[in-house]
Design an enzyme around this catalytic site. Sequence first.
Site, mmCIF file in Angstrom:
data_model
loop_
_atom_site.group_PDB
_atom_site.id
_atom_site.type_symbol
_atom_site.label_atom_id
_atom_site.label_comp_id
_atom_site.label_asym_id
_atom_site.label_seq_id
_atom_site.Cartn_x
_atom_site.Cartn_y
_atom_site.Cartn_z
ATOM 1 C CB CYS A 4 -0.908 -0.001 1.227
ATOM 2 S SG CYS A 4 -1.735 1.582 1.500
ATOM 3 C CB CYS A 7 1.047 1.122 4.348
ATOM 4 S SG CYS A 7 -0.560 0.782 5.095
ATOM 5 C CG ASP A 30 -2.397 15.139 -3.897
ATOM 6 O OD1 ASP A 30 -3.311 14.447 -3.399
ATOM 7 O OD2 ASP A 30 -1.921 14.942 -5.039
ATOM 8 C CG HIS A 46 -4.457 -0.251 5.193
ATOM 9 N ND1 HIS A 46 -3.883 0.245 4.043
ATOM 10 C CD2 HIS A 46 -5.556 -0.928 4.795
ATOM 11 C CE1 HIS A 46 -4.607 -0.118 3.000
ATOM 12 N NE2 HIS A 46 -5.639 -0.835 3.440
ATOM 13 N N GLY A 95 -14.206 8.416 -6.978
ATOM 14 C CA GLY A 95 -12.902 8.944 -7.363
ATOM 15 C C GLY A 95 -11.758 8.512 -6.475
ATOM 16 C CB THR A 97 -6.963 6.789 -7.305
ATOM 17 O OG1 THR A 97 -6.323 7.831 -6.564
ATOM 18 C CG2 THR A 97 -7.911 7.388 -8.343
ATOM 19 C CG HIS A 100 -3.863 4.022 3.625
ATOM 20 N ND1 HIS A 100 -2.869 3.262 4.217
ATOM 21 C CD2 HIS A 100 -4.138 5.025 4.506
ATOM 22 C CE1 HIS A 100 -2.569 3.778 5.412
ATOM 23 N NE2 HIS A 100 -3.331 4.856 5.597
ATOM 24 C CG HIS A 102 -6.413 9.610 1.024
ATOM 25 N ND1 HIS A 102 -6.620 8.328 0.544
ATOM 26 C CD2 HIS A 102 -6.722 10.434 -0.006
ATOM 27 C CE1 HIS A 102 -7.016 8.382 -0.710
ATOM 28 N NE2 HIS A 102 -7.109 9.658 -1.076
ATOM 29 C CG HIS A 104 -8.139 14.872 -1.196
ATOM 30 N ND1 HIS A 104 -7.169 14.784 -2.178
ATOM 31 C CD2 HIS A 104 -8.748 13.666 -1.171
ATOM 32 C CE1 HIS A 104 -7.213 13.563 -2.712
ATOM 33 N NE2 HIS A 104 -8.163 12.877 -2.126
HETATM 34 P P1 5GP Z 1 -7.923 9.796 -4.128
HETATM 35 O O1 5GP Z 1 -8.103 9.930 -5.617
HETATM 36 O O2 5GP Z 1 -7.704 8.351 -3.742
HETATM 37 O O3 5GP Z 1 -8.976 10.455 -3.302
HETATM 38 O O4 5GP Z 1 -6.607 10.597 -3.793
HETATM 39 C C1 5GP Z 1 -5.332 10.058 -3.926
HETATM 40 C C2 5GP Z 1 -4.390 11.228 -3.960
HETATM 41 O O5 5GP Z 1 -3.103 10.773 -3.627
HETATM 42 C C3 5GP Z 1 -4.298 11.908 -5.325
HETATM 43 O O6 5GP Z 1 -4.651 13.262 -5.203
HETATM 44 C C4 5GP Z 1 -2.827 11.704 -5.708
HETATM 45 O O7 5GP Z 1 -2.308 12.826 -6.398
HETATM 46 C C5 5GP Z 1 -2.166 11.481 -4.383
HETATM 47 N N1 5GP Z 1 -0.980 10.654 -4.418
HETATM 48 C C6 5GP Z 1 -0.855 9.437 -5.025
HETATM 49 N N2 5GP Z 1 0.380 8.942 -4.829
HETATM 50 C C7 5GP Z 1 1.042 9.856 -4.070
HETATM 51 C C8 5GP Z 1 2.366 9.893 -3.540
HETATM 52 O O8 5GP Z 1 3.189 8.992 -3.718
HETATM 53 N N3 5GP Z 1 2.703 10.988 -2.807
HETATM 54 C C9 5GP Z 1 1.817 12.007 -2.575
HETATM 55 N N4 5GP Z 1 2.262 13.043 -1.836
HETATM 56 N N5 5GP Z 1 0.564 11.998 -3.066
HETATM 57 C C10 5GP Z 1 0.181 10.933 -3.804
HETATM 58 ZN ZN ZN Z 2 -2.251 1.407 3.664
#
Ligand code: 5GP
Ligand code: ZN
Length: 116
Positions: A4, A7, A30, A46, A95, A97, A100, A102, A104
């Site tokens: 992950c 993680c 981000d 997690h 949305g 992706t 895990h 999180h 924003h």
């Molecule tokens: P989701 O689309 O799951 O709500 O948000 C995932 C977010 O994680 C996206 O905005 C993406 O840009 C960010 N993200 C993905 N991989 C990484 C990473 O390795 N480092 C950081 N800082 N952000 C990441």
């Molecule tokens: Zn995780």
Amino acid sequence: MDDCIFCRIVRGEIPSPRLYEDDDLIAIRDIQPVAPVHVLLIPKRHFADLLEQGRAPEGPAVAAAVARALPAVAAAAGLPGGGFRLVTNCGPSAGQTVMHLHHHLIGGRDLGPKLL
Ligand code: 5GP
Ligand code: ZN
């Protein structure tokens, strides 16, 4: 959760400067910001998503820890104008992706009246 990505960031295997850290969560910027301020609040534990967190016995305590950390994270993020939006995508159709949990924290510009 060996593979992950969040993680791995929490464990320090992927270097990622932390704006904030406590026992329960980290906050990082981000990698693909959608606004001048775009910070991710990532629980260390997690949970795949909000629903899994809500079902776990310790989940609500982690949610409370996020709420408690918000003033410090917002201060560390540097928000001109002060306001921000907190968004949590739950499930691929919303949305999400990275599976895990999180949140924003988005701000640094006028976000307008709409949710997205
Ligand atoms: P989701 O689309 O799951 O709500 O948000 C995932 C977010 O994680 C996206 O905005 C993406 O840009 C960010 N993200 C993905 N991989 C990484 C990473 O390795 N480092 C950081 N800082 N952000 C990441
Ligand atoms: Zn995780």
